[in-house]
Design a protein around this motif. Structure first.
Motif, PDB file in Angstrom:
ATOM      1  N   ARG A 116       5.828   4.244  -1.185  1.00 34.56           N
ATOM      2  CA  ARG A 116       5.240   5.460  -1.744  1.00 34.56           C
ATOM      3  C   ARG A 116       4.586   5.148  -3.088  1.00 34.56           C
ATOM      4  O   ARG A 116       3.487   5.617  -3.385  1.00 34.56           O
ATOM      5  N   ALA A 117       5.261   4.337  -3.904  1.00 38.25           N
ATOM      6  CA  ALA A 117       4.713   3.962  -5.220  1.00 38.25           C
ATOM      7  C   ALA A 117       3.404   3.187  -5.051  1.00 38.25           C
ATOM      8  O   ALA A 117       2.454   3.386  -5.802  1.00 38.25           O
ATOM      9  N   LEU A 118       3.349   2.314  -4.037  1.00 40.01           N
ATOM     10  CA  LEU A 118       2.116   1.560  -3.779  1.00 40.01           C
ATOM     11  C   LEU A 118       0.972   2.498  -3.395  1.00 40.01           C
ATOM     12  O   LEU A 118      -0.169   2.291  -3.784  1.00 40.01           O
ATOM     13  N   ASP A 119       1.307   3.541  -2.624  1.00 35.77           N
ATOM     14  CA  ASP A 119       0.277   4.496  -2.186  1.00 35.77           C
ATOM     15  C   ASP A 119      -0.165   5.422  -3.318  1.00 35.77           C
ATOM     16  O   ASP A 119      -1.313   5.827  -3.381  1.00 35.77           O
ATOM     17  N   GLU A 120       0.791   5.774  -4.204  1.00 34.84           N
ATOM     18  CA  GLU A 120       0.515   6.844  -5.170  1.00 34.84           C
ATOM     19  C   GLU A 120       0.187   6.362  -6.582  1.00 34.84           C
ATOM     20  O   GLU A 120      -0.416   7.085  -7.347  1.00 34.84           O
ATOM     21  N   SER A 121       0.629   5.156  -6.933  1.00 35.42           N
ATOM     22  CA  SER A 121       0.439   4.702  -8.312  1.00 35.42           C
ATOM     23  C   SER A 121      -0.529   3.523  -8.374  1.00 35.42           C
ATOM     24  O   SER A 121      -0.226   2.427  -7.889  1.00 35.42           O
ATOM     25  N   ARG A 122      -1.678   3.771  -8.975  1.00 28.62           N
ATOM     26  CA  ARG A 122      -2.675   2.698  -9.099  1.00 28.62           C
ATOM     27  C   ARG A 122      -2.112   1.549  -9.946  1.00 28.62           C
ATOM     28  O   ARG A 122      -2.336   0.382  -9.655  1.00 28.62           O
ATOM     29  N   ASP A 123      -1.371   1.893 -11.013  1.00 31.54           N
ATOM     30  CA  ASP A 123      -0.793   0.856 -11.885  1.00 31.54           C
ATOM     31  C   ASP A 123       0.162  -0.050 -11.112  1.00 31.54           C
ATOM     32  O   ASP A 123       0.144  -1.272 -11.262  1.00 31.54           O
ATOM     33  N   PHE A 124       1.014   0.577 -10.299  1.00 28.57           N
ATOM     34  CA  PHE A 124       1.997  -0.212  -9.547  1.00 28.57           C
ATOM     35  C   PHE A 124       1.277  -1.092  -8.525  1.00 28.57           C
ATOM     36  O   PHE A 124       1.609  -2.261  -8.362  1.00 28.57           O
ATOM     37  N   LYS A 125       0.279  -0.537  -7.863  1.00 27.21           N
ATOM     38  CA  LYS A 125      -0.477  -1.333  -6.875  1.00 27.21           C
ATOM     39  C   LYS A 125      -1.146  -2.515  -7.566  1.00 27.21           C
ATOM     40  O   LYS A 125      -1.127  -3.642  -7.061  1.00 27.21           O
ATOM     41  N   GLU A 126      -1.724  -2.256  -8.749  1.00 32.47           N
ATOM     42  CA  GLU A 126      -2.403  -3.327  -9.480  1.00 32.47           C
ATOM     43  C   GLU A 126      -1.408  -4.409  -9.916  1.00 32.47           C
ATOM     44  O   GLU A 126      -1.700  -5.596  -9.839  1.00 32.47           O
ATOM     45  N   LEU A 127      -0.224  -3.965 -10.328  1.00 29.23           N
ATOM     46  CA  LEU A 127       0.822  -4.909 -10.723  1.00 29.23           C
ATOM     47  C   LEU A 127       1.140  -5.872  -9.577  1.00 29.23           C
ATOM     48  O   LEU A 127       1.374  -7.058  -9.789  1.00 29.23           O
ATOM     49  N   THR A 128       1.124  -5.344  -8.338  1.00 29.32           N
ATOM     50  CA  THR A 128       1.494  -6.190  -7.195  1.00 29.32           C
ATOM     51  C   THR A 128       0.340  -7.024  -6.666  1.00 29.32           C
ATOM     52  O   THR A 128       0.553  -7.975  -5.927  1.00 29.32           O
ATOM     53  N   THR A 129      -0.915  -6.656  -7.018  1.00 32.36           N
ATOM     54  CA  THR A 129      -2.043  -7.359  -6.408  1.00 32.36           C
ATOM     55  C   THR A 129      -2.911  -8.157  -7.381  1.00 32.36           C
ATOM     56  O   THR A 129      -3.662  -9.018  -6.958  1.00 32.36           O
ATOM     57  N   LEU A 158      10.056 -12.030  -5.282  1.00 27.24           N
ATOM     58  CA  LEU A 158       8.648 -11.946  -4.868  1.00 27.24           C
ATOM     59  C   LEU A 158       7.723 -12.159  -6.065  1.00 27.24           C
ATOM     60  O   LEU A 158       6.712 -12.859  -5.964  1.00 27.24           O
ATOM     61  N   ALA A 159       8.081 -11.543  -7.206  1.00 25.64           N
ATOM     62  CA  ALA A 159       7.246 -11.686  -8.414  1.00 25.64           C
ATOM     63  C   ALA A 159       7.223 -13.141  -8.866  1.00 25.64           C
ATOM     64  O   ALA A 159       6.161 -13.688  -9.168  1.00 25.64           O
ATOM     65  N   GLU A 160       8.399 -13.774  -8.878  1.00 27.57           N
ATOM     66  CA  GLU A 160       8.483 -15.178  -9.308  1.00 27.57           C
ATOM     67  C   GLU A 160       7.670 -16.091  -8.381  1.00 27.57           C
ATOM     68  O   GLU A 160       7.088 -17.076  -8.813  1.00 27.57           O
ATOM     69  N   ASN A 161       7.660 -15.747  -7.088  1.00 23.08           N
ATOM     70  CA  ASN A 161       6.932 -16.570  -6.109  1.00 23.08           C
ATOM     71  C   ASN A 161       5.473 -16.141  -5.950  1.00 23.08           C
ATOM     72  O   ASN A 161       4.776 -16.655  -5.081  1.00 23.08           O
ATOM     73  N   ARG A 162       5.068 -15.183  -6.770  1.00 18.95           N
ATOM     74  CA  ARG A 162       3.709 -14.625  -6.679  1.00 18.95           C
ATOM     75  C   ARG A 162       3.393 -14.118  -5.282  1.00 18.95           C
ATOM     76  O   ARG A 162       2.344 -14.400  -4.699  1.00 18.95           O
ATOM     77  N   ARG A 163       4.319 -13.355  -4.708  1.00 19.92           N
ATOM     78  CA  ARG A 163       4.158 -12.833  -3.349  1.00 19.92           C
ATOM     79  C   ARG A 163       4.210 -11.306  -3.308  1.00 19.92           C
ATOM     80  O   ARG A 163       4.402 -10.726  -2.246  1.00 19.92           O
ATOM     81  N   LEU A 164       4.037 -10.646  -4.456  1.00 21.67           N
ATOM     82  CA  LEU A 164       4.106  -9.179  -4.471  1.00 21.67           C
ATOM     83  C   LEU A 164       3.019  -8.544  -3.605  1.00 21.67           C
ATOM     84  O   LEU A 164       3.207  -7.464  -3.058  1.00 21.67           O
ATOM     85  N   ALA A 165       1.891  -9.222  -3.461  1.00 30.31           N
ATOM     86  CA  ALA A 165       0.795  -8.679  -2.647  1.00 30.31           C
ATOM     87  C   ALA A 165       1.195  -8.553  -1.174  1.00 30.31           C
ATOM     88  O   ALA A 165       0.579  -7.816  -0.412  1.00 30.31           O
ATOM     89  N   GLU A 166       2.258  -9.284  -0.789  1.00 26.64           N
ATOM     90  CA  GLU A 166       2.726  -9.242   0.613  1.00 26.64           C
ATOM     91  C   GLU A 166       3.581  -8.004   0.895  1.00 26.64           C
ATOM     92  O   GLU A 166       4.000  -7.792   2.035  1.00 26.64           O
ATOM     93  N   LEU A 167       3.876  -7.207  -0.159  1.00 21.53           N
ATOM     94  CA  LEU A 167       4.831  -6.097   0.017  1.00 21.53           C
ATOM     95  C   LEU A 167       4.541  -5.171   1.204  1.00 21.53           C
ATOM     96  O   LEU A 167       5.463  -4.876   1.969  1.00 21.53           O
ATOM     97  N   PRO A 168       3.288  -4.694   1.382  1.00 21.45           N
ATOM     98  CA  PRO A 168       3.069  -3.799   2.525  1.00 21.45           C
ATOM     99  C   PRO A 168       3.467  -4.433   3.865  1.00 21.45           C
ATOM    100  O   PRO A 168       4.110  -3.787   4.695  1.00 21.45           O
TER     101      PRO A 168
END
Length: 189
Positions: free
Chosen positions: A46-59, A92-102
């Motif tokens: 839900r945070a990925l869908d609703e928060s641009r900041d959170f999405k940017e943090l992961t991508t 995931l953050a340490e491995n730089r894999r946050l973009a894989e979350l979805p």
């Protein structure tokens, strides 16, 4: 050897997101917290869908690894995720894999549903569906599949038309609206 029974499991493990999801699922199963982890992942989705900041943090590749880890752990606290999911997000953050979350969240939900003996349909819509629409969709899928179906909803504004529904590898209904649009333009000639 008969591999057919494990086929779906191995197809999940074939992708990077699937391997991470499988590792998280095994951790959750050991901790007897599959439901909590699934709820936490729903909050993250839900945070990925609703928060641009959170999405940017992961991508964003521009955010340093340590900063991404700190920020994602702070976000995990504010989302109220369980400890297993929180430490997983840190990894995931340490491995730089946050973009894989979805992809990880989708694969985890499939594993959890299979664990409960449920059928899960992945549903992608151009716009968020109302509760009424979700109810109607579940009813249609139940008639089609012959049992209750859990729906994993996600929104893709780039999707032209209504809805894409997938159960396992089976695509049930590619966009209804796209077909209607094609029919309308054909009628206009």
């Amino acid at each position: 050897m008969d591999h057919s029974s494990g086929n779906q499991g191995s197809s999940i493990q074939a992708s990077l997101g699937g391997r991470y999801a499988t590792a998280l699922f095994e951790l959750a199963a050991d901790a007897r917290s599959i439901d909590q982890v699934e709820q936490s992942l729903t909050a993250v989705r839900r945070a990925l869908d609703e928060s641009r900041d959170f999405k940017e943090l992961t991508t964003s590749p521009l955010i340093a690894r340590g900063d991404a880890a700190k920020a994602v752990l702070a976000a995990a606290d504010s989302l109220g995720v369980d400890t297993t999911t929180k430490s997983f997000l840190g990894v995931l953050a340490e491995n730089r894999r946050l973009a894989e979350l979805p992809a990880i969240i989708r694969a985890f939900r499939l594993l959890a549903a299979r664990h409960r003996g449920e059928t899960t349909a992945e549903v992608v819509s151009a716009h968020p569906l109302s509760e009424e629409q979700v109810g109607e969709l579940k009813q249609q899928l139940r008639q089609r599949v012959g049992r209750d179906v859990t729906v994993d909803l996600s929104v893709d504004p780039a999707l032209l038309g209504g809805l894409v529904v997938r159960i396992g590898s089976q695509m049930i209904d590619s966009s209804i609206r796209t077909r209607l649009n094609a029919l309308t333009s054909a009628m206009k000639g």
